[in-house]
Design a protein around this motif. Sequence first.
Motif, PDB file in Angstrom:
ATOM      1  N   PRO A   1       1.046  -1.248   0.131  1.00 38.64           N
ATOM      2  CA  PRO A   1       0.044  -0.032   0.130  1.00 38.64           C
ATOM      3  C   PRO A   1       0.627   1.719   0.354  1.00 38.64           C
ATOM      4  O   PRO A   1       1.710   1.149   0.458  1.00 38.64           O
ATOM      5  CB  PRO A   1      -0.506  -0.025   1.125  1.00 38.64           C
ATOM      6  CG  PRO A   1      -0.829  -1.134   1.431  1.00 38.64           C
ATOM      7  CD  PRO A   1       0.600  -1.985   1.268  1.00 38.64           C
ATOM      8  N   GLY A   2       0.356   2.010  -0.655  1.00 35.94           N
ATOM      9  CA  GLY A   2       1.316   3.536  -0.911  1.00 35.94           C
ATOM     10  C   GLY A   2       2.952   3.416  -1.542  1.00 35.94           C
ATOM     11  O   GLY A   2       3.360   4.530  -2.015  1.00 35.94           O
ATOM     12  N   LYS A   3       3.386   2.075  -1.922  1.00 38.28           N
ATOM     13  CA  LYS A   3       3.900   1.864  -2.649  1.00 38.28           C
ATOM     14  C   LYS A   3       3.978   0.956  -4.285  1.00 38.28           C
ATOM     15  O   LYS A   3       3.025   0.984  -4.456  1.00 38.28           O
ATOM     16  CB  LYS A   3       5.412   1.077  -2.070  1.00 38.28           C
ATOM     17  CG  LYS A   3       5.870   1.790  -0.909  1.00 38.28           C
ATOM     18  CD  LYS A   3       6.686   0.669  -0.360  1.00 38.28           C
ATOM     19  CE  LYS A   3       6.994   0.937   1.424  1.00 38.28           C
ATOM     20  NZ  LYS A   3       7.901   0.036   2.170  1.00 38.28           N
ATOM     21  N   GLU A   4       4.989   2.140  -4.941  1.00 38.55           N
ATOM     22  CA  GLU A   4       5.362   1.752  -6.582  1.00 38.55           C
ATOM     23  C   GLU A   4       5.468  -0.416  -6.307  1.00 38.55           C
ATOM     24  O   GLU A   4       5.732  -0.619  -5.543  1.00 38.55           O
ATOM     25  CB  GLU A   4       5.999   2.162  -7.235  1.00 38.55           C
ATOM     26  CG  GLU A   4       5.637   3.808  -7.666  1.00 38.55           C
ATOM     27  CD  GLU A   4       6.676   4.273  -8.552  1.00 38.55           C
ATOM     28  OE1 GLU A   4       6.121   5.595  -8.905  1.00 38.55           O
ATOM     29  OE2 GLU A   4       7.588   3.643  -9.379  1.00 38.55           O
ATOM     30  N   ARG A   5       4.678  -0.891  -7.445  1.00 39.14           N
ATOM     31  CA  ARG A   5       4.908  -1.926  -7.967  1.00 39.14           C
ATOM     32  C   ARG A   5       6.932  -2.329  -7.736  1.00 39.14           C
ATOM     33  O   ARG A   5       7.735  -1.619  -8.614  1.00 39.14           O
ATOM     34  CB  ARG A   5       4.575  -2.627  -8.888  1.00 39.14           C
ATOM     35  CG  ARG A   5       4.456  -3.843  -9.463  1.00 39.14           C
ATOM     36  CD  ARG A   5       3.773  -4.682 -10.356  1.00 39.14           C
ATOM     37  NE  ARG A   5       2.365  -4.272 -10.084  1.00 39.14           N
ATOM     38  CZ  ARG A   5       1.126  -5.248 -10.717  1.00 39.14           C
ATOM     39  NH1 ARG A   5       1.386  -4.547 -12.164  1.00 39.14           N
ATOM     40  NH2 ARG A   5       0.175  -4.821 -10.413  1.00 39.14           N
TER      41      ARG A   5
END
Length: 121
Positions: A40-44
């Motif tokens: 959550p809240g981060k890039e893949r």
Amino acid sequence: VQLQASGGGLVQAGDSLTLSCAQLGRTYTPGTVGWFRQSPGKEREFVAAVNSEGDRTEYTDSVQGRFTISRDFAAKTVYLRMSNLKPEDTAVYSCARSIILSTRLFNYHNWGQGTLVTVSS
């Protein structure tokens, strides 16, 4: 080519878990398969990949030595064996296909539905 990821779940820190990425359909289509994860809240981010022949792999530094990627050609499935799991490994894990062995997201396509891995401390 359609891929389907499975095997996620809730585990405790230090536990192991194996994810599966199955290629659906009758015909086997060769190619690199990579695992990515997104918190959550981060890039893949890239996790691991195995080439079409199954003899070359790539890992991101944070999982090196803890995760092992492998493929079963008969089962048309790529596995991600995760050991010594940490809370920071918590994410939705997805698999995808590439024509080359790469750590770059843009090289991958045919994304399968992700599977959630939750590691409690």
